[in-house]
Design a protein around this motif. Structure first.
Motif, PDB file in Angstrom:
ATOM      1  N   VAL A  60      83.682  88.361  60.046  1.00 37.78           N
ATOM      2  CA  VAL A  60      82.871  89.089  61.023  1.00 37.78           C
ATOM      3  C   VAL A  60      81.527  88.409  61.275  1.00 37.78           C
ATOM      4  O   VAL A  60      80.959  87.743  60.408  1.00 37.78           O
ATOM      5  CB  VAL A  60      82.642  90.545  60.565  1.00 37.78           C
ATOM      6  CG1 VAL A  60      83.981  91.274  60.436  1.00 37.78           C
ATOM      7  CG2 VAL A  60      81.876  90.621  59.250  1.00 37.78           C
ATOM      8  N   LEU A  61      81.031  88.617  62.495  1.00 36.26           N
ATOM      9  CA  LEU A  61      79.699  88.151  62.888  1.00 36.26           C
ATOM     10  C   LEU A  61      78.755  89.340  62.740  1.00 36.26           C
ATOM     11  O   LEU A  61      78.465  90.054  63.691  1.00 36.26           O
ATOM     12  CB  LEU A  61      79.727  87.641  64.330  1.00 36.26           C
ATOM     13  CG  LEU A  61      78.422  87.184  64.971  1.00 36.26           C
ATOM     14  CD1 LEU A  61      77.720  86.164  64.110  1.00 36.26           C
ATOM     15  CD2 LEU A  61      78.667  86.638  66.352  1.00 36.26           C
ATOM     16  N   GLY A  67      76.001  88.025  52.745  1.00 39.57           N
ATOM     17  CA  GLY A  67      76.467  86.636  52.741  1.00 39.57           C
ATOM     18  C   GLY A  67      76.361  85.927  54.073  1.00 39.57           C
ATOM     19  O   GLY A  67      76.834  84.790  54.213  1.00 39.57           O
ATOM     20  N   PHE A  68      75.721  86.555  55.073  1.00 44.52           N
ATOM     21  CA  PHE A  68      75.661  85.941  56.407  1.00 44.52           C
ATOM     22  C   PHE A  68      74.957  84.589  56.329  1.00 44.52           C
ATOM     23  O   PHE A  68      73.862  84.483  55.768  1.00 44.52           O
ATOM     24  CB  PHE A  68      74.914  86.853  57.377  1.00 44.52           C
ATOM     25  CG  PHE A  68      74.939  86.368  58.795  1.00 44.52           C
ATOM     26  CD1 PHE A  68      76.039  86.586  59.600  1.00 44.52           C
ATOM     27  CD2 PHE A  68      73.859  85.671  59.326  1.00 44.52           C
ATOM     28  CE1 PHE A  68      76.063  86.136  60.918  1.00 44.52           C
ATOM     29  CE2 PHE A  68      73.874  85.210  60.630  1.00 44.52           C
ATOM     30  CZ  PHE A  68      74.985  85.448  61.428  1.00 44.52           C
ATOM     31  N   PRO A  69      75.578  83.524  56.877  1.00 44.61           N
ATOM     32  CA  PRO A  69      75.015  82.164  56.728  1.00 44.61           C
ATOM     33  C   PRO A  69      73.945  81.839  57.766  1.00 44.61           C
ATOM     34  O   PRO A  69      74.232  81.281  58.821  1.00 44.61           O
ATOM     35  CB  PRO A  69      76.245  81.273  56.889  1.00 44.61           C
ATOM     36  CG  PRO A  69      77.137  82.031  57.832  1.00 44.61           C
ATOM     37  CD  PRO A  69      76.904  83.490  57.547  1.00 44.61           C
ATOM     38  N   VAL A 294      86.982  90.110  53.129  1.00 40.02           N
ATOM     39  CA  VAL A 294      88.010  90.121  52.078  1.00 40.02           C
ATOM     40  C   VAL A 294      88.254  88.673  51.678  1.00 40.02           C
ATOM     41  O   VAL A 294      87.809  87.744  52.355  1.00 40.02           O
ATOM     42  CB  VAL A 294      89.342  90.753  52.573  1.00 40.02           C
ATOM     43  CG1 VAL A 294      89.148  92.207  52.965  1.00 40.02           C
ATOM     44  CG2 VAL A 294      89.905  89.957  53.759  1.00 40.02           C
ATOM     45  N   ASP A 295      88.950  88.467  50.588  1.00 42.87           N
ATOM     46  CA  ASP A 295      89.336  87.111  50.203  1.00 42.87           C
ATOM     47  C   ASP A 295      90.351  86.569  51.207  1.00 42.87           C
ATOM     48  O   ASP A 295      91.298  87.268  51.587  1.00 42.87           O
ATOM     49  CB  ASP A 295      89.972  87.100  48.808  1.00 42.87           C
ATOM     50  CG  ASP A 295      88.968  87.406  47.695  1.00 42.87           C
ATOM     51  OD1 ASP A 295      87.786  87.636  48.014  1.00 42.87           O
ATOM     52  OD2 ASP A 295      89.381  87.409  46.526  1.00 42.87           O
ATOM     53  N   VAL A 296      90.146  85.334  51.640  1.00 42.85           N
ATOM     54  CA  VAL A 296      91.098  84.689  52.560  1.00 42.85           C
ATOM     55  C   VAL A 296      91.308  83.248  52.116  1.00 42.85           C
ATOM     56  O   VAL A 296      90.474  82.667  51.417  1.00 42.85           O
ATOM     57  CB  VAL A 296      90.587  84.701  54.028  1.00 42.85           C
ATOM     58  CG1 VAL A 296      90.451  86.118  54.556  1.00 42.85           C
ATOM     59  CG2 VAL A 296      89.257  83.962  54.160  1.00 42.85           C
ATOM     60  N   ALA A 305      85.434  87.227  49.445  1.00 36.42           N
ATOM     61  CA  ALA A 305      84.721  88.252  50.206  1.00 36.42           C
ATOM     62  C   ALA A 305      83.225  88.099  49.968  1.00 36.42           C
ATOM     63  O   ALA A 305      82.780  87.895  48.839  1.00 36.42           O
ATOM     64  CB  ALA A 305      85.186  89.635  49.776  1.00 36.42           C
ATOM     65  N   GLY A 306      82.438  88.158  51.062  1.00 34.67           N
ATOM     66  CA  GLY A 306      80.986  88.024  50.955  1.00 34.67           C
ATOM     67  C   GLY A 306      80.484  86.614  51.140  1.00 34.67           C
ATOM     68  O   GLY A 306      79.270  86.393  51.162  1.00 34.67           O
TER      69      GLY A 306
END
Length: 399
Positions: A60-61, A67-69, A294-296, A305-306
């Motif tokens: 997601v944006l 955790g947003f980069p 989620v983990d991907v 996730a995160g």
């Protein structure tokens, strides 16, 4: 440790993405990179992986997530302020985007083509009547892009220059958090005053209609509306103006392709040529930011996730497994989907308007000035090396 992002460009070849992307596509298509604040994120460089990132609702944006980069201090400075709609949680983003859908329908944008043509003709007429050489950016590209978005939104023309300066501060990777915060405050205050003016006396403009339908009815707060309009102004003038400049430069540097473009009469061929310019240049050259909820698994890497993800559009647009001879401008190339406008639910809201602007600008410019050429050597051009948008400071031209 990981590479520092963003990667340096070779400014001797300013229209080319950093060479490192080609190596990463082949050797490490999903790899960790270090951000300005010391945090890390996953850089995604291949076309299919970028497509997967931008298509996945689990990535997601949402800049409110930890955790947003963030790519720069000015990006981080948005936190704690009313966020533009595209940086909000998905439910809020979808709700605000839905408020704009009718305003940006392709047929509605197509109805603006005659007025865009008049704006372009007037700016070119003034430029042709003046001295030579001339800076295409200052006399044509920026005035046209700013006037088109101001007319659509309902922003007074006499405020546009100040808003552009504030926007550049927000869009600079060298702005401090304090400078970016002050610029954001200035933009928010301007658009909040415009919202309040339209509440008192509605205008037949995009801002006037959204205020009447959403703010006056209590569906959208005035500060949220101001952030929405600020985002539309920012995204609606800078990328277009910089693309006018770099698209012109790309054509002037490639006489063979320019000759093909000049000969084009079919509107579909002109549209395809513009799409190829967008693939080749990609003014919005910094990564599309996402956070995994989620983990991907992506490109063989486990992303938790995160963790932040950076999907790199200009690398994907030069992916040799998707585009034949990707580093060559080919205006007759069969149009593939490129990432200049993003993809998925965050596909650029104003893409129909932008395409019309590009078609009108490039066709009119090269039709009316058949002897157009650079007034300096390409090596003398000064590029905006620390901004979130790829562009030139000036583009001196003559004819």
């Amino acid at each position: 440790m990981s590479n520092s992002y963003p990667f340096p460009k070779d400014w001797r070849h300013p229209l080319e993405p950093p060479a490192e992307y080609k190596r990463l596509r082949q050797e490490a298509p999903v790899c960790p990179v270090r951000l300005f604040d010391g945090n890390t994120a996953w850089l995604v460089s291949r076309y299919q992986d970028v497509l997967a990132v931008l298509s996945d609702p689990r990535l997601v944006l949402d800049s409110t997530l930890p955790g947003f980069p963030h790519i720069s201090a000015s990006s981080a400075a948005r936190q704690g302020r009313p966020l533009p709609f595209f940086l909000r949680p998905d439910a809020e983003y979808r709700a605000q985007r839905a408020m704009l859908v009718q305003e940006f329908l392709p047929r509605r944008m197509e109805a603006l083509r005659p007025s865009i043509q008049r704006t372009v003709d007037e700016a070119l007429g003034a430029m042709l009547a003046g001295p030579r050489p001339v800076d295409l950016m200052a006399t044509f590209a920026l005035p046209v892009a700013i006037r088109v978005i101001c007319d659509l939104l309902g922003v007074p023309h006499d405020s546009a220059d100040r808003l552009h300066v504030l926007s550049r501060t927000v869009g600079s990777r060298t702005s401090s958090r304090e400078e970016a915060t002050a610029a954001l405050a200035g933009l928010d205050a301007f658009f909040l005053a415009l919202v309040e003016a339209n509440l008192r006396e509605p205008t037949d403009t995009l801002i006037g209609r959204v205020v009447a339908e959403q703010v006056a009815t209590g569906k959208l707060s005035a500060p949220d509306a101001a952030a929405l309009f600020h985002a539309l102004f920012y995204a609606g003038h800078g990328p277009s103006a910089y693309m006018f400049g770099l698209g012109t430069l790309a054509l002037l540097l490639d006489p063979g392709e320019l000759a093909k473009f000049r000969a084009m009469e079919d509107p579909a061929a002109i549209t395809a040529a513009v799409q190829e310019l967008l693939r080749f240049i990609n003014v919005s050259h910094l990564a599309r930011q996402r956070v995994a909820t989620v983990d991907v698994t992506l490109g063989g890497q486990r992303i938790r996730a995160g963790e932040g993800i950076l999907a790199q559009p200009d690398s994907a647009n030069r992916d040799e497994t998707v585009f034949e001879e990707p580093d060559r401008l080919d205006l007759q190339r069969e149009v593939h989907r490129h990432f200049a406008f993003g993809h998925g639910i965050h596909l650029c809201t104003g893409r129909a308007l932008a395409l019309i602007e590009f078609e009108v600008v490039f066709k009119t410019l090269f039709q009316r000035i058949p002897t157009l050429r650079l007034a300096v050597s390409p090596e003398e051009l000064r590029f905006k090396k620390e901004e979130n948008l790829l562009g030139v400071h000036e583009l001196p031209i003559t004819w």
